[in-house]
Design a protein around this motif. Sequence first.
Motif, short mmCIF file in Angstrom:
data_model
loop_
_atom_site.label_atom_id
_atom_site.label_comp_id
_atom_site.label_asym_id
_atom_site.label_seq_id
_atom_site.Cartn_x
_atom_site.Cartn_y
_atom_site.Cartn_z
N HIS A 50 24.06 5.49 4.09
CA HIS A 50 22.71 5.72 3.56
C HIS A 50 21.76 6.28 4.61
O HIS A 50 20.56 6.05 4.54
CB HIS A 50 22.17 4.41 2.96
CG HIS A 50 22.31 3.23 3.88
ND1 HIS A 50 23.29 2.26 3.72
CD2 HIS A 50 21.62 2.87 4.97
CE1 HIS A 50 23.18 1.37 4.67
NE2 HIS A 50 22.17 1.70 5.46
N GLU A 51 22.32 7.00 5.61
CA GLU A 51 21.46 7.54 6.67
C GLU A 51 21.77 9.03 6.87
O GLU A 51 22.47 9.41 7.79
CB GLU A 51 21.69 6.73 7.95
CG GLU A 51 21.23 5.27 7.77
CD GLU A 51 21.80 4.33 8.82
OE1 GLU A 51 21.15 4.16 9.84
OE2 GLU A 51 22.90 3.79 8.61
N THR A 111 24.79 -2.89 7.47
CA THR A 111 24.97 -3.20 6.04
C THR A 111 26.32 -2.67 5.53
O THR A 111 26.96 -3.29 4.68
CB THR A 111 23.82 -2.58 5.22
OG1 THR A 111 22.60 -2.98 5.82
CG2 THR A 111 23.84 -3.04 3.78
N CYS A 170 25.91 1.80 9.28
CA CYS A 170 24.89 0.75 9.39
C CYS A 170 25.57 -0.63 9.36
O CYS A 170 26.66 -0.78 8.81
CB CYS A 170 23.95 0.86 8.19
SG CYS A 170 22.64 -0.37 8.19
N ASP A 218 16.86 4.77 8.12
CA ASP A 218 17.00 3.33 7.93
C ASP A 218 16.52 2.52 9.14
O ASP A 218 15.60 1.70 9.02
CB ASP A 218 18.46 2.98 7.61
CG ASP A 218 18.68 1.49 7.39
OD1 ASP A 218 17.71 0.72 7.45
OD2 ASP A 218 19.83 1.10 7.15
#
Length: 357
Positions: free
Chosen positions: A61-62, A42, A40, A159
């Motif tokens: 986080h995905e 991020t 990401c 996300d």
Amino acid sequence: MTMMKAAVFVEPNRIVLEDKKMPDVGPLDALIRITTTTICGTDIHILKGEYPVERGLTIGHEPVGVIEKLGSAVSGYAEGQRVIAGAITPSGHSNACLCGCHSQDGAGTKHGFKPMGGWRFGNTIDGAQAEYLLVPDAMTNLAPIPDGLTDEQVLMCPDIMSTGFSGAESGAVKIGDTVAVFAQGPIGLCATAGAKLMGATTIITVESVPARMEISRKMGADHVVDFTKGDVVDQIMALTDGRGVDVAIEALGRQETFQGALRVLRPGGTLSSLGVYSSDLVIPLGPFSAGLGDNKIVTTLCPGGKERMRRLMSVIESSRLDTRPLVTHRYKLEEIEAAYDLFANQRDGVLKVAITP
Ligand SMILES: [Zn+2]
């Protein structure tokens, strides 16, 4: 197996693949064997040291994967089931959750930031760029993947789609609205798609990369404004006959785009901000009408939880949106450092990379 491969933050500008101990599964947790994940924007802020995380933390986080092991208190799922979990994993029982702000679960501050406690993967606990991922509060967060959907079809749900759509949702886009979306990276593209799904009838996007301009039209843009070909605000005001837009969605996280979004709002319009900013923002007096413009400025962190994920996957399953064009590159987990290099430097027209362990 007691060890696994994981992409770990070592120090600014160094995320490397390391051997890490397999996590222990607590009563409320689930262990997922990752089948596909991604990087990401991020994560690039983390890589560059602009967003602080602990050294040794697994990033990402995905997650898309298969349930490997369920905690002793987890019911309603089966080992071997294909699942996703949102980037944000709310507990479901905190005050923030019960106020409807699942993403802000938790309390206290971290490095001067307000809680954002629902964002745990690759922020406060080990993340998804690994062979295995421990999902906390599994019964709040595991969402079974409908039969027939591939990993890549649902890869944007945790996300990118959740965050992009939330830009339109938090902006309360209405049928017939004119919406501007600043920047057409993966999240901006999903914000465009979200605005269209919510009923916007004129969508103006801001982008200069030709491939992104083309996908932007596919995702719902009626006009794509190129900021290299003249003042963006002038172009948008001309396209709206001087009215301005009902909702402006900021999807980059920069001063210029934030101010541009503020400047193109009609009186009473809403600025819906999705970007991750790396420095303080300045709100200019004129476009802010000295504070008297009846404007709303809203910010949103990716909504998570299994019901959000179910809804997003239902958008895909019902063919309301196909996010597969966003996956432009594919890497093995072993090659993740090369994937970071490509993604961080935005080479070769990359939008999203699919990473498979
Ligand atoms: Zn993200």
